[in-house]
Design an enzyme around this catalytic site. Structure first.
Site, PDB file in Angstrom:
ATOM      1  N   GLU A   1     -30.541  20.141   3.708  1.00 55.98           N
ATOM      2  CA  GLU A   1     -31.586  21.156   3.929  1.00 55.98           C
ATOM      3  C   GLU A   1     -31.143  22.391   3.170  1.00 55.98           C
ATOM      4  OE1 GLU A   1     -34.368  20.724   5.372  1.00 55.98           O
ATOM      5  OE2 GLU A   1     -33.990  18.845   6.422  1.00 55.98           O
TER       6      GLU A   1
ATOM      7  N   LYS B   1     -18.076  21.497  10.584  1.00 57.53           N
ATOM      8  CA  LYS B   1     -17.476  22.601   9.818  1.00 57.53           C
ATOM      9  C   LYS B   1     -18.531  23.701   9.698  1.00 57.53           C
ATOM     10  CE  LYS B   1     -17.485  24.385   5.938  1.00 57.53           C
ATOM     11  NZ  LYS B   1     -17.292  25.787   6.290  1.00 57.53           N
TER      12      LYS B   1
ATOM     13  N   GLU C   1     -34.279  32.460  -4.825  1.00 53.28           N
ATOM     14  CA  GLU C   1     -34.043  32.823  -3.428  1.00 53.28           C
ATOM     15  C   GLU C   1     -33.090  34.006  -3.366  1.00 53.28           C
ATOM     16  OE1 GLU C   1     -31.554  30.352  -0.831  1.00 53.28           O
ATOM     17  OE2 GLU C   1     -33.196  30.378   0.609  1.00 53.28           O
TER      18      GLU C   1
ATOM     19  N   CYS D   1     -34.166  30.650   5.865  1.00 56.17           N
ATOM     20  CA  CYS D   1     -34.554  29.744   4.771  1.00 56.17           C
ATOM     21  C   CYS D   1     -36.072  29.715   4.649  1.00 56.17           C
ATOM     22  CB  CYS D   1     -34.004  28.356   5.031  1.00 56.17           C
ATOM     23  SG  CYS D   1     -34.377  27.752   6.669  1.00 56.17           S
TER      24      CYS D   1
HETATM   25  P1  NAD Z   1     -23.759  27.982   1.464  1.00 49.37           P
HETATM   26  O1  NAD Z   1     -24.347  26.869   0.675  1.00 49.37           O
HETATM   27  O2  NAD Z   1     -22.947  28.993   0.772  1.00 49.37           O
HETATM   28  O3  NAD Z   1     -22.816  27.371   2.614  1.00 49.37           O
HETATM   29  C1  NAD Z   1     -23.277  26.441   3.560  1.00 49.37           C
HETATM   30  C2  NAD Z   1     -22.091  25.708   4.150  1.00 49.37           C
HETATM   31  O4  NAD Z   1     -21.489  24.905   3.131  1.00 49.37           O
HETATM   32  C3  NAD Z   1     -20.985  26.615   4.680  1.00 49.37           C
HETATM   33  O5  NAD Z   1     -20.425  26.048   5.849  1.00 49.37           O
HETATM   34  C4  NAD Z   1     -19.972  26.602   3.552  1.00 49.37           C
HETATM   35  O6  NAD Z   1     -18.658  26.888   3.969  1.00 49.37           O
HETATM   36  C5  NAD Z   1     -20.099  25.164   3.080  1.00 49.37           C
HETATM   37  N1  NAD Z   1     -19.608  24.908   1.725  1.00 49.37           N
HETATM   38  C6  NAD Z   1     -19.495  25.780   0.694  1.00 49.37           C
HETATM   39  N2  NAD Z   1     -19.000  25.157  -0.389  1.00 49.37           N
HETATM   40  C7  NAD Z   1     -18.798  23.868  -0.049  1.00 49.37           C
HETATM   41  C8  NAD Z   1     -18.310  22.727  -0.724  1.00 49.37           C
HETATM   42  N3  NAD Z   1     -17.925  22.784  -2.000  1.00 49.37           N
HETATM   43  N4  NAD Z   1     -18.234  21.564  -0.061  1.00 49.37           N
HETATM   44  C9  NAD Z   1     -18.641  21.481   1.214  1.00 49.37           C
HETATM   45  N5  NAD Z   1     -19.107  22.514   1.925  1.00 49.37           N
HETATM   46  C10 NAD Z   1     -19.193  23.701   1.298  1.00 49.37           C
HETATM   47  O7  NAD Z   1     -24.971  28.626   2.269  1.00 49.37           O
HETATM   48  P2  NAD Z   1     -24.961  29.883   3.243  1.00 49.37           P
HETATM   49  O8  NAD Z   1     -24.780  31.113   2.425  1.00 49.37           O
HETATM   50  O9  NAD Z   1     -24.040  29.643   4.395  1.00 49.37           O
HETATM   51  O10 NAD Z   1     -26.453  29.832   3.825  1.00 49.37           O
HETATM   52  C11 NAD Z   1     -27.545  30.345   3.146  1.00 49.37           C
HETATM   53  C12 NAD Z   1     -28.310  29.225   2.469  1.00 49.37           C
HETATM   54  O11 NAD Z   1     -28.667  28.241   3.435  1.00 49.37           O
HETATM   55  C13 NAD Z   1     -29.621  29.701   1.875  1.00 49.37           C
HETATM   56  O12 NAD Z   1     -29.805  29.109   0.597  1.00 49.37           O
HETATM   57  C14 NAD Z   1     -30.678  29.172   2.845  1.00 49.37           C
HETATM   58  O13 NAD Z   1     -31.940  28.952   2.297  1.00 49.37           O
HETATM   59  C15 NAD Z   1     -30.046  27.903   3.288  1.00 49.37           C
HETATM   60  N6  NAD Z   1     -30.613  27.459   4.549  1.00 49.37           N
HETATM   61  C16 NAD Z   1     -31.481  26.408   4.524  1.00 49.37           C
HETATM   62  C17 NAD Z   1     -32.061  25.977   5.704  1.00 49.37           C
HETATM   63  C18 NAD Z   1     -33.006  24.805   5.704  1.00 49.37           C
HETATM   64  O14 NAD Z   1     -33.204  24.222   6.746  1.00 49.37           O
HETATM   65  N7  NAD Z   1     -33.585  24.436   4.578  1.00 49.37           N
HETATM   66  C19 NAD Z   1     -31.761  26.620   6.909  1.00 49.37           C
HETATM   67  C20 NAD Z   1     -30.884  27.691   6.885  1.00 49.37           C
HETATM   68  C21 NAD Z   1     -30.298  28.106   5.700  1.00 49.37           C
END
Ligand code: NAD
Length: 499
Positions: A254, A179, A389, A288
């Site tokens: 992550e 997803k 962040e 990230c």
């Molecule tokens: P997000 O948490 O909003 O979404 C991530 C994913 O989770 C998306 O596919 C989203 O649709 C899904 N999601 C949202 N709500 C959900 C739920 N209730 N149940 C299951 N899935 C759900 O994050 P984003 O805005 O897409 O990405 C940015 C974030 O990702 C930042 O905090 C960044 O630091 C982090 N990030 C971390 C790493 C790492 O390796 N540590 C790498 C890249 C990004």
């Protein structure tokens, strides 16, 4: 592009491209120009996710028995296809996500590197053999596949991150339901298509596009899904962890970061400025691992700030497909609003706004989500802009007096993903390497730029102890089985029989 030429993209379930059960679609638009409608994607719900999970469960029964080197052949073919299509896939990525084309190429390259690396694991996946404490008995451990993996990915590395998860899962013999983020479904679709064309059997890899709660919850709650691998915000990661707990599945998280570059008074300042510009504003600060904090020794603080702010002001902002552009837009209006909100917070907290600070919305910027690269100086480490962040082009510069103070500042946040030090003092470099509590650490290089064959992940609220990439990724997507073969022909009791 007229409306009829806008393509529609379906889910992949059991080897077939199928619309969402509801027939609903959502739009994917270019963040540099919201008039540019890239495509319409299946707006899936729980029922689609459950179909995909069932397909993955069926496919698992034969995929787990395919010899790993044969699984690897498919990954090698996928790597070759990615190489051939790299330019087109990178352009698609820039168009849907906004990062400059050079970086989008790098994102695709990570997927290529990971495909070759994990294909290699088809002939490794080493276990152990060990002597038994009993006579005529053989002892070994082997990796076993786990089953169906639910993979949930963010938008900032729309091909690299799915590849970090899907490829180790496949080589271990697991099957997958992906997803992807709703903001970047095309890159996920492109990646899945390549794996399909490379020869994956039906049901081994399934793609279900749609909202986090609609599709994600089905993956988290399903007793059939054995592993959930999630990359995203710490806030959503916490709900993922909670929702997955009752079924005792393995959960790999992550999450967010508030990374730091420490600039010591003996640093090569030009080199440090290069690193801080790239680390802070690469991918519009939406990594990230972005260097959103820069801590600078007071002795060189003024000199550093002058040079750094001078360089940041020269960055060219615009559409990432334009080769002269150095920084693209924020990925969405919501993300831009977050950036603007934090600029207000920084001002209210009393930090000095030294560069940028404004959204760009005139002329060529009018239809995109652009913001000036922004630097706050004289930031106190406890200010919100130095703790939370932001995930955008905003960097906080913090002065410090001593190495120990810099370590305390670096560690004084809830996250623990990446950190770096610029110094010529080898002793300080090693002390920082030891004392900064992060999963990634760099010396005389910025906080971004991980390579795929080393473990990747963070400590504290960035992760939950697992690592992706490198051989470490296999630990997420396989489990150990210890096997004892007794060829003595008699009952032998471990810890009891002495002969
Ligand atoms: P997000 O948490 O909003 O979404 C991530 C994913 O989770 C998306 O596919 C989203 O649709 C899904 N999601 C949202 N709500 C959900 C739920 N209730 N149940 C299951 N899935 C759900 O994050 P984003 O805005 O897409 O990405 C940015 C974030 O990702 C930042 O905090 C960044 O630091 C982090 N990030 C971390 C790493 C790492 O390796 N540590 C790498 C890249 C990004």
């Amino acid at each position: 592009m007229n409306d009829r030429s806008v393509p529609t993209y379906h889910n992949l379930i059991n080897g077939e491209w199928v619309p969402a059960a509801s027939g609903e679609l959502f739009e994917n638009r270019n963040p540099a120009n919201s008039d540019d409608l890239i495509g319409r994607f299946a707006k899936s719900s729980r029922v689609d996710a459950e179909r995909a999970i069932a397909a993955a469960a069926r496919a698992y029964e034969h995929w787990r028995l395919v010899p790993a080197p044969k699984r690897a052949d498919i990954l090698y073919r996928a790597a070759q296809l990615l190489v051939e299509r790299k330019e087109r896939l990178a352009r698609d990525m820039t168009r849907e996500m906004g990062k400059v084309l050079e970086e989008a190429r790098g994102d695709v390259q990570e997927a290529i590197d990971m495909a070759y690396f994990m294909a290699g694991e088809g002939r490794r996946q080493h276990g152990q053999t060990a002597p038994s404490e009993l006579r005529d008995k053989f002892a070994m451990s082997i990796r076993q596949p786990i089953g169906v993996c639910g993979i949930i990915t963010p938008w900032n590395f729309p091909m690299a991150i799915p590849s970090w998860k899907i490829l180790p899962a496949l080589i271990c013999g697991d099957t997958v339901v992906l997803k992807p983020a709703t903001l970047t479904p095309l890159s996920a679709w492109n990646f899945v298509t390549v794996l399909e064309e490379a020869g994956l059997p039906p049901g081994v890899l399934n793609l279900v596009t749609g909202g986090g709660a609609d599709v994600g919850n089905a993956l988290l709650e399903s007793p059939v899904v054995s592993v959930v691998s999630f990359t995203g915000s710490t806030e959503v990661g916490r709900t993922v962890s909670t929702a997955a707990a009752p079924t005792f599945k393995k959960v790999h998280l992550e999450m967010g970061g508030k990374n730091i570059i420490v600039v010591m008074d003996d640093a090569d300042l030009e080199l440090a400025v290069d690193g801080c510009v790239w680390g802070g504003f690469g991918t519009t600060g939406q990594r990230c691992t972005a260097a959103s904090r820069v801590a600078v020794h007071r002795r060189v603080y003024r000199d550093f700030v002058d040079r750094y702010v001078g360089r940041v002001r020269t960055l060219t902002v615009g559409d990432g497909l334009d080769p002269s552009v150095q920084m693209g837009p924020s990925v969405s209006r919501g993300q831009l609003e977050t950036v603007m909100h934090y600029v207000g917070v920084g001002k209210a907290e009393g930090a000095t706004l030294a560069a940028g600070g404004h959204a760009l919305d005139k002329g060529a910027y009018a239809k995109g989500f652009f913001h000036e690269p922004t630097v706050f100086t004289d930031v106190h480490p406890q200010m919100r802009i130095a703790q939370e962040e932001i995930f955008g082009p905003v960097v906080s510069v913090i002065p410090f007096e001593s190495f120990d103070e810099a370590v305390a500042i670096a560690n004084g946040v809830e996250y623990g993903l990446s950190a770096s030090i610029y110094t010529r003092d080898i002793n300080l470099a090693f002390r920082a390497m030891r004392d900064l509590h992060t999963g990634l650490f760099y010396v005389n290089a910025p906080t971004i730029g991980a390579e795929i064959h080393l473990p990747f992940g963070g400590t504290k609220n960035t992760g939950n102890g697992h690592r992706e990439a490198g051989e470490a990724a296999l630990d997420v997507f396989s489990e150990w089985k210890s096997i004892y073969v007794d060829f003595s022909g008699r009952l032998q009791r471990a810890q009891i029989d002495t002969e």
